[in-house]
Design a protein around this motif. Structure first.
Motif, PDB file in Angstrom:
ATOM      1  N   SER A  64     -13.792  10.997  13.237  1.00  0.00           N
ATOM      2  CA  SER A  64     -14.188  10.707  14.621  1.00  0.00           C
ATOM      3  C   SER A  64     -14.396   9.216  14.835  1.00  0.00           C
ATOM      4  CB  SER A  64     -15.477  11.463  14.972  1.00  0.00           C
ATOM      5  OG  SER A  64     -16.508  11.145  14.047  1.00  0.00           O
ATOM      6  N   LYS A  65     -14.915   8.531  13.806  1.00  0.00           N
ATOM      7  CA  LYS A  65     -15.114   7.079  13.893  1.00  0.00           C
ATOM      8  C   LYS A  65     -13.779   6.347  13.790  1.00  0.00           C
ATOM      9  CE  LYS A  65     -17.489   3.188  11.692  1.00  0.00           C
ATOM     10  NZ  LYS A  65     -18.422   2.748  10.607  1.00  0.00           N
ATOM     11  N   ILE A  66     -12.922   6.805  12.877  1.00  0.00           N
ATOM     12  CA  ILE A  66     -11.616   6.170  12.693  1.00  0.00           C
ATOM     13  C   ILE A  66     -10.795   6.254  13.975  1.00  0.00           C
ATOM     14  CG2 ILE A  66      -9.447   6.254  11.399  1.00  0.00           C
ATOM     15  CD1 ILE A  66     -11.034   7.493   9.059  1.00  0.00           C
ATOM     16  N   ALA A  67     -10.848   7.427  14.633  1.00  0.00           N
ATOM     17  CA  ALA A  67     -10.039   7.650  15.830  1.00  0.00           C
ATOM     18  C   ALA A  67     -10.418   6.717  16.971  1.00  0.00           C
ATOM     19  CB  ALA A  67     -10.177   9.106  16.282  1.00  0.00           C
ATOM     20  N   ASN A  68     -11.643   6.206  16.948  1.00  0.00           N
ATOM     21  CA  ASN A  68     -12.099   5.307  18.012  1.00  0.00           C
ATOM     22  C   ASN A  68     -11.871   3.831  17.688  1.00  0.00           C
ATOM     23  OD1 ASN A  68     -13.071   7.240  19.877  1.00  0.00           O
ATOM     24  ND2 ASN A  68     -14.926   7.524  18.638  1.00  0.00           N
ATOM     25  N   MET A  69     -11.332   3.544  16.512  1.00  0.00           N
ATOM     26  CA  MET A  69     -11.058   2.155  16.137  1.00  0.00           C
ATOM     27  C   MET A  69      -9.776   1.663  16.793  1.00  0.00           C
ATOM     28  SD  MET A  69     -11.790   2.017  12.029  1.00  0.00           S
ATOM     29  CE  MET A  69     -13.417   2.316  11.323  1.00  0.00           C
ATOM     30  N   SER A  70      -9.762   0.388  17.124  1.00  0.00           N
ATOM     31  CA  SER A  70      -8.510  -0.241  17.556  1.00  0.00           C
ATOM     32  C   SER A  70      -7.660  -0.516  16.313  1.00  0.00           C
ATOM     33  CB  SER A  70      -8.789  -1.559  18.275  1.00  0.00           C
ATOM     34  OG  SER A  70      -9.346  -2.513  17.354  1.00  0.00           O
ATOM     35  N   ASP A  71      -6.396  -0.853  16.515  1.00  0.00           N
ATOM     36  CA  ASP A  71      -5.526  -1.166  15.375  1.00  0.00           C
ATOM     37  C   ASP A  71      -6.089  -2.330  14.562  1.00  0.00           C
ATOM     38  OD1 ASP A  71      -3.815   0.835  16.138  1.00  0.00           O
ATOM     39  OD2 ASP A  71      -2.367  -0.498  17.116  1.00  0.00           O
ATOM     40  N   ALA A  72      -6.605  -3.348  15.250  1.00  0.00           N
ATOM     41  CA  ALA A  72      -7.157  -4.525  14.569  1.00  0.00           C
ATOM     42  C   ALA A  72      -8.410  -4.160  13.776  1.00  0.00           C
ATOM     43  CB  ALA A  72      -7.474  -5.615  15.580  1.00  0.00           C
ATOM     44  N   GLU A  73      -9.284  -3.341  14.372  1.00  0.00           N
ATOM     45  CA  GLU A  73     -10.498  -2.922  13.668  1.00  0.00           C
ATOM     46  C   GLU A  73     -10.168  -2.101  12.425  1.00  0.00           C
ATOM     47  OE1 GLU A  73     -13.621  -2.581  17.449  1.00  0.00           O
ATOM     48  OE2 GLU A  73     -12.356  -0.865  16.885  1.00  0.00           O
ATOM     49  N   MET A  74      -9.192  -1.221  12.566  1.00  0.00           N
ATOM     50  CA  MET A  74      -8.805  -0.388  11.437  1.00  0.00           C
ATOM     51  C   MET A  74      -8.240  -1.243  10.304  1.00  0.00           C
ATOM     52  SD  MET A  74      -6.336   2.991  11.466  1.00  0.00           S
ATOM     53  CE  MET A  74      -7.177   3.625  12.919  1.00  0.00           C
ATOM     54  N   ARG A  75      -7.402  -2.208  10.657  1.00  0.00           N
ATOM     55  CA  ARG A  75      -6.819  -3.081   9.650  1.00  0.00           C
ATOM     56  C   ARG A  75      -7.903  -3.894   8.937  1.00  0.00           C
ATOM     57  NH1 ARG A  75      -2.029  -5.251   8.063  1.00  0.00           N
ATOM     58  NH2 ARG A  75      -2.063  -7.402   7.323  1.00  0.00           N
ATOM     59  N   ASP A  76      -8.881  -4.393   9.703  1.00  0.00           N
ATOM     60  CA  ASP A  76      -9.970  -5.168   9.100  1.00  0.00           C
ATOM     61  C   ASP A  76     -10.759  -4.333   8.101  1.00  0.00           C
ATOM     62  OD1 ASP A  76      -9.308  -7.427  10.515  1.00  0.00           O
ATOM     63  OD2 ASP A  76     -10.839  -7.160  12.075  1.00  0.00           O
ATOM     64  N   GLU A  77     -11.037  -3.081   8.458  1.00  0.00           N
ATOM     65  CA  GLU A  77     -11.789  -2.202   7.558  1.00  0.00           C
ATOM     66  C   GLU A  77     -10.997  -1.904   6.283  1.00  0.00           C
ATOM     67  OE1 GLU A  77     -14.966  -1.130   7.762  1.00  0.00           O
ATOM     68  OE2 GLU A  77     -15.086  -2.487   9.489  1.00  0.00           O
ATOM     69  N   VAL A  78      -9.690  -1.710   6.437  1.00  0.00           N
ATOM     70  CA  VAL A  78      -8.829  -1.471   5.272  1.00  0.00           C
ATOM     71  C   VAL A  78      -8.825  -2.694   4.364  1.00  0.00           C
ATOM     72  CG1 VAL A  78      -6.425  -1.191   4.543  1.00  0.00           C
ATOM     73  CG2 VAL A  78      -7.371   0.276   6.329  1.00  0.00           C
ATOM     74  N   MET A  79      -8.748  -3.891   4.953  1.00  0.00           N
ATOM     75  CA  MET A  79      -8.771  -5.131   4.172  1.00  0.00           C
ATOM     76  C   MET A  79     -10.066  -5.241   3.375  1.00  0.00           C
ATOM     77  SD  MET A  79      -5.981  -6.926   4.599  1.00  0.00           S
ATOM     78  CE  MET A  79      -4.637  -7.283   5.730  1.00  0.00           C
ATOM     79  N   LYS A  80     -11.171  -4.940   4.012  1.00  0.00           N
ATOM     80  CA  LYS A  80     -12.469  -5.023   3.337  1.00  0.00           C
ATOM     81  C   LYS A  80     -12.525  -4.052   2.158  1.00  0.00           C
ATOM     82  CE  LYS A  80     -15.004  -6.241   7.571  1.00  0.00           C
ATOM     83  NZ  LYS A  80     -15.969  -5.726   8.588  1.00  0.00           N
ATOM     84  N   LEU A  81     -12.017  -2.854   2.382  1.00  0.00           N
ATOM     85  CA  LEU A  81     -12.039  -1.848   1.321  1.00  0.00           C
ATOM     86  C   LEU A  81     -11.240  -2.285   0.111  1.00  0.00           C
ATOM     87  CD1 LEU A  81     -11.639   1.659   3.001  1.00  0.00           C
ATOM     88  CD2 LEU A  81     -13.513   0.884   1.573  1.00  0.00           C
ATOM     89  N   THR A  82     -10.025  -2.745   0.354  1.00  0.00           N
ATOM     90  CA  THR A  82      -9.165  -3.095  -0.776  1.00  0.00           C
ATOM     91  C   THR A  82      -9.610  -4.369  -1.463  1.00  0.00           C
ATOM     92  OG1 THR A  82      -7.612  -4.125   0.775  1.00  0.00           O
ATOM     93  CG2 THR A  82      -7.139  -1.878   0.073  1.00  0.00           C
ATOM     94  N   ASP A  83     -10.417  -5.183  -0.792  1.00  0.00           N
ATOM     95  CA  ASP A  83     -10.980  -6.369  -1.434  1.00  0.00           C
ATOM     96  C   ASP A  83     -12.105  -6.013  -2.396  1.00  0.00           C
ATOM     97  OD1 ASP A  83      -9.309  -8.237  -0.336  1.00  0.00           O
ATOM     98  OD2 ASP A  83     -10.620  -8.709   1.355  1.00  0.00           O
ATOM     99  N   ARG A  84     -12.838  -4.931  -2.106  1.00  0.00           N
ATOM    100  CA  ARG A  84     -14.024  -4.674  -2.915  1.00  0.00           C
ATOM    101  C   ARG A  84     -13.925  -3.463  -3.846  1.00  0.00           C
ATOM    102  NH1 ARG A  84     -16.398  -2.781   2.324  1.00  0.00           N
ATOM    103  NH2 ARG A  84     -16.652  -0.525   2.205  1.00  0.00           N
ATOM    104  N   THR A  85     -12.907  -2.629  -3.659  1.00  0.00           N
ATOM    105  CA  THR A  85     -12.810  -1.427  -4.484  1.00  0.00           C
ATOM    106  C   THR A  85     -11.701  -1.553  -5.503  1.00  0.00           C
ATOM    107  OG1 THR A  85     -12.477   0.956  -4.491  1.00  0.00           O
ATOM    108  CG2 THR A  85     -11.260  -0.279  -2.853  1.00  0.00           C
TER     109      THR A  85
END
Length: 298
Positions: A64-85
């Protein structure tokens, strides 16, 4: 632009087709297109979206949270994840996205970060090879084009060459002649083999892609290697692989020949006494350890 069925998206993302349909209806997450004959299909943007969604959802983000993200917001979150995991699946997802978008800086950063934290060998075994298997699926579904495949292969190849150059031969050990058959261009596996062999203290003579038979004979006669190694992925084609291996065994009877690759795995071939199949490249490390144990006993 490539097109995909919902089964293609399931195979590439790991999200069940039923779940994707529910998300379509409940959150308008995907808007499938339709052909003139009313068959549903998805495009490149849908694939990138679902790969991002899969990565976020696997890491605890609610749909439900992902579906409300813009493309830019989603990309930023993915970048953060792959930087730290360092979750391998996450890194493979990130590499896939970087390749589809042909984002060289991002692709290189993911590889370099994992090499620093895991070491080169573990990065190859746990991330690069599973990623390349996924690329095989992408090829089958038409999800990537030759430019994207070359983009990925060349970046991985650059890392391999740097790693190989960092292994200095100090003398001793055995002599390995590495080559690919004529017409064979898939070089990643044979390069990684060169790295492992040098790492184990042996000498590598590397001929690389599409080696003509006459050249192979000339180099063999000049250097008299103890071992020959090749990887057969696409060439020669399956109906000629047995003949090709028999030819190697006969023409290089004084050497031990190591064969590996897609055309070898799971096939019912007859191997000459001087030919050893390696069905998994990780088996090369065990093979090299056995050679080194024998050398130490002498």
């Amino acid at each position: 632009m490539s097109t995909y069925s919902i089964k293609d998206l399931e195979q590439l993302s790991g999200i069940k087709a039923h779940t994707l349909r529910v998300w379509e209806q409940r959150y308008n997450l995907l808007l499938p297109k339709r052909t003139d004959t009313n068959i549903r299909y998805y495009d490149d943007d849908d694939l990138k979206l679902i790969l991002n969604v899969a990565l976020l959802n696997d890491n605890g983000y609610k749909i439900s949270k992902i579906a409300n993200m813009s493309d830019a917001e989603m990309r930023d979150e993915v970048m953060k994840l792959t930087d730290r995991t360092l979750t391998h699946d996450d890194q493979i997802h990130a590499l896939t996205l970087s390749m589809i978008e042909m984002d060289e800086e991002r692709f290189d950063k993911i590889l370099s970060t994992n090499i620093l934290k895991l070491g080169f060998e573990q990065t190859m075994m746990t991330i690069i090879y599973p990623f390349m298997s996924k690329i095989g699926v992408l090829w089958q579904t038409g999800a990537i084009n030759p430019a994207q495949e070359h983009f990925m292969s060349n970046l991985v190849r650059q890392k391999l060459i740097v790693a190989i150059d960092g292994q200095l031969y100090k003398g001793g050990g055995k002599k390995f002649l590495l080559f690919l058959p004529e017409g064979e261009l898939h070089e990643i596996s044979i390069l990684f083999a060169a790295y492992l062999i040098k790492l184990s203290g042996h000498k590598v003579i590397y001929l690389g892609q599409s080696t003509p038979s006459a050249d192979l004979v000339s180099v063999y006669n000049l250097h008299k290697p103890d071992f020959l190694m090749t990887v057969i992925t696409t060439s020669p084609s399956s109906e000629f692989v047995q003949d090709y291996m028999d030819h190697l065994a006969e023409n290089f009877a004084d050497a031990k020949i190591i064969v590996s690759g897609y055309q070898i795995v799971g096939q019912d071939f007859k191997f000459a006494k001087n030919v050893t199949p390696l069905y998994y490249l990780r088996s090369l490390k065990e093979y090299l350890s056995e050679i080194n144990e024998v050398l130490q006993e002498k």
